[in-house]
Write an enzyme that holds these catalytic residues in place. Structure first.
Site, PDB file in Angstrom:
ATOM      1  N   ASN A  71      50.703  21.185 -11.640  1.00  0.00           N
ATOM      2  CA  ASN A  71      51.049  21.569 -13.006  1.00  0.00           C
ATOM      3  C   ASN A  71      51.526  23.015 -12.927  1.00  0.00           C
ATOM      4  O   ASN A  71      50.717  23.927 -12.798  1.00  0.00           O
ATOM      5  CB  ASN A  71      49.825  21.440 -13.918  1.00  0.00           C
ATOM      6  CG  ASN A  71      50.107  21.959 -15.320  1.00  0.00           C
ATOM      7  OD1 ASN A  71      51.255  22.268 -15.653  1.00  0.00           O
ATOM      8  ND2 ASN A  71      49.083  22.065 -16.147  1.00  0.00           N
ATOM      9  N   LYS A  78      52.776  24.752 -15.195  1.00  0.00           N
ATOM     10  CA  LYS A  78      52.625  25.482 -16.464  1.00  0.00           C
ATOM     11  C   LYS A  78      53.945  26.204 -16.783  1.00  0.00           C
ATOM     12  O   LYS A  78      55.004  25.646 -16.538  1.00  0.00           O
ATOM     13  CB  LYS A  78      51.420  26.423 -16.389  1.00  0.00           C
ATOM     14  CG  LYS A  78      50.151  25.640 -15.982  1.00  0.00           C
ATOM     15  CD  LYS A  78      48.883  26.376 -16.160  1.00  0.00           C
ATOM     16  CE  LYS A  78      47.718  25.454 -15.769  1.00  0.00           C
ATOM     17  NZ  LYS A  78      46.409  26.054 -15.983  1.00  0.00           N
ATOM     18  N   HIS A  86      46.297  18.426 -22.340  1.00  0.00           N
ATOM     19  CA  HIS A  86      45.822  19.568 -21.543  1.00  0.00           C
ATOM     20  C   HIS A  86      45.079  20.541 -22.466  1.00  0.00           C
ATOM     21  O   HIS A  86      45.481  20.747 -23.610  1.00  0.00           O
ATOM     22  CB  HIS A  86      47.005  20.266 -20.856  1.00  0.00           C
ATOM     23  CG  HIS A  86      46.552  21.230 -19.798  1.00  0.00           C
ATOM     24  ND1 HIS A  86      46.073  22.485 -20.099  1.00  0.00           N
ATOM     25  CD2 HIS A  86      46.463  21.100 -18.450  1.00  0.00           C
ATOM     26  CE1 HIS A  86      45.726  23.095 -18.964  1.00  0.00           C
ATOM     27  NE2 HIS A  86      45.955  22.273 -17.950  1.00  0.00           N
ATOM     28  N   GLU A 127      45.096  23.645 -22.617  1.00  0.00           N
ATOM     29  CA  GLU A 127      45.927  24.731 -23.139  1.00  0.00           C
ATOM     30  C   GLU A 127      46.691  24.266 -24.377  1.00  0.00           C
ATOM     31  O   GLU A 127      46.939  25.042 -25.300  1.00  0.00           O
ATOM     32  CB  GLU A 127      46.864  25.257 -22.034  1.00  0.00           C
ATOM     33  CG  GLU A 127      46.072  26.096 -21.039  1.00  0.00           C
ATOM     34  CD  GLU A 127      46.623  26.131 -19.632  1.00  0.00           C
ATOM     35  OE1 GLU A 127      47.785  25.773 -19.410  1.00  0.00           O
ATOM     36  OE2 GLU A 127      45.850  26.525 -18.726  1.00  0.00           O
ATOM     37  N   GLU A 183      39.150  18.397 -16.504  1.00  0.00           N
ATOM     38  CA  GLU A 183      39.390  19.822 -16.279  1.00  0.00           C
ATOM     39  C   GLU A 183      38.459  20.645 -17.164  1.00  0.00           C
ATOM     40  O   GLU A 183      38.770  20.890 -18.339  1.00  0.00           O
ATOM     41  CB  GLU A 183      40.838  20.184 -16.625  1.00  0.00           C
ATOM     42  CG  GLU A 183      41.876  19.472 -15.788  1.00  0.00           C
ATOM     43  CD  GLU A 183      43.173  20.267 -15.710  1.00  0.00           C
ATOM     44  OE1 GLU A 183      43.644  20.497 -14.594  1.00  0.00           O
ATOM     45  OE2 GLU A 183      43.705  20.683 -16.766  1.00  0.00           O
ATOM     46  N   GLY A 243      42.015  28.468 -14.011  1.00  0.00           N
ATOM     47  CA  GLY A 243      42.622  29.770 -13.775  1.00  0.00           C
ATOM     48  C   GLY A 243      41.611  30.898 -13.642  1.00  0.00           C
ATOM     49  O   GLY A 243      41.971  32.073 -13.690  1.00  0.00           O
ATOM     50  N   SER A 251      40.897  25.473 -10.743  1.00  0.00           N
ATOM     51  CA  SER A 251      40.762  26.311  -9.540  1.00  0.00           C
ATOM     52  C   SER A 251      40.651  25.497  -8.252  1.00  0.00           C
ATOM     53  O   SER A 251      39.929  25.867  -7.331  1.00  0.00           O
ATOM     54  CB  SER A 251      39.572  27.277  -9.683  1.00  0.00           C
ATOM     55  OG  SER A 251      39.760  28.129 -10.808  1.00  0.00           O
ATOM     56  N   GLY A 293      46.892  23.900 -10.827  1.00  0.00           N
ATOM     57  CA  GLY A 293      47.748  24.913 -11.430  1.00  0.00           C
ATOM     58  C   GLY A 293      48.168  25.935 -10.387  1.00  0.00           C
ATOM     59  O   GLY A 293      49.098  25.719  -9.603  1.00  0.00           O
TER      60      GLY A 293
END
Ligand code: 13P
Length: 250
Positions: A9, A11, A95, A97, A167, A173, A213, A234
């Site tokens: 991903n 992003k 997701h 986010e 996730e 992150g 992570s 990510g």
């Protein structure tokens, strides 16, 4: 037997030239037969060059978002047929986010999952808890709630192809990974939740990924868990050298 699946991903990173350079570095490193399915989910503006650069390889192209209508007065949005035209076969849905920053709720996530299946695009459904929810021991309740709501109304055939990424939001992150045992515990509970509603045979086909992570140093341990079928990555997916290590984790 569930085939492992490793998904990048990206992003909101890279430009078109960097996407092509990544593929030029990645493709020669791929084995002729890969043990895992491999997908790259890129920003909209890179999807066409990504599909070109990956044509003939085993790597699938995915988008990170779409609007669940074929066309219409939805300024700024992109539909699934528009994505299919670029060679997109996968889409990330739900997701954290998008849930947290863009206020996407369970209802929209369900509409998107259904729209993706209706269009013949494979959804990658993300679920995950916030740190305070974990601290209150609500992880399984929150994640299974998101999952069961999103898949409500799907057929058994659709469910068997489902990809779900667990996730935990606090691990995205941040460098903090859930331990492999934590990931296994939550994912096995999610598989049981699917089994309770749709039967064990269906639940056994669903591929569950862990995300948060993931890096070359922790992938093997995660993938060694019986219920962890893959990773949604990510940061460590942005460089071809580290992504290929994730793909070849064994
Ligand atoms: P990181 O691997 O950068 O923690 O991101 C995880 C993620 O959100 C993938 O969708």
């Amino acid at each position: 037997m569930r085939k492992p699946i490793i998904i990048a991903n990206w992003k909101m990173y890279k430009n078109r030239a960097a996407a092509v350079a990544f593929c030029q570095a990645l493709v020669p490193l791929l084995h002729t037969t890969e043990k895992a399915d491999i997908v790259i989910c890129a920003p909209f503006t890179q999807l066409d060059v990504l599909a070109d650069a990956l044509a003939g390889s085993a790597v699938g192209v995915g988008a990170q978002n779409f609007y669940p209508a074929a066309e219409g007065a939805f300024t700024g949005e992109v539909s699934l047929p528009m994505l299919q035209e670029l060679g997109v076969r996968y889409v990330i849905v739900g997701h954290s986010e998008r849930r947290e920053l863009f206020h996407e709720d369970d209802m929209l996530v369900r509409q998107k999952v259904q729209a993706a299946y209706a269009a013949g695009i494979q959804p990658i459904l993300c679920v995950g808890e916030r740190l305070e929810q974990r601290e209150q021991d609500m992880t399984v309740e929150v994640c299974s709630g998101q999952l069961l709501s999103a898949i409500n109304g799907l057929t058994g055939t659709q469910l068997r192809t489902l990809i779900v990424a667990y996730e935990p939001i606090w691990a995205i992150g941040t460098g903090k990974t859930a331990t492999a045992a934590d990931a296994e515990q939550v994912i096995s509970a999610l598989r049981q939740a699917v089994a309770a509603q749709y039967g064990q045979a269906v639940a056994d086909c669903v591929r569950f990924q862990y995300g948060g992570s993931v890096k070359p140093e922790n992938i093997s341990q995660l993938m060694a868990q019986p219920n962890v079928d893959g990773a949604l990555v990510g940061g460590a997916s942005l460089k071809a050298e580290s992504f290929i290590q994730l793909v070849h984790y064994a």
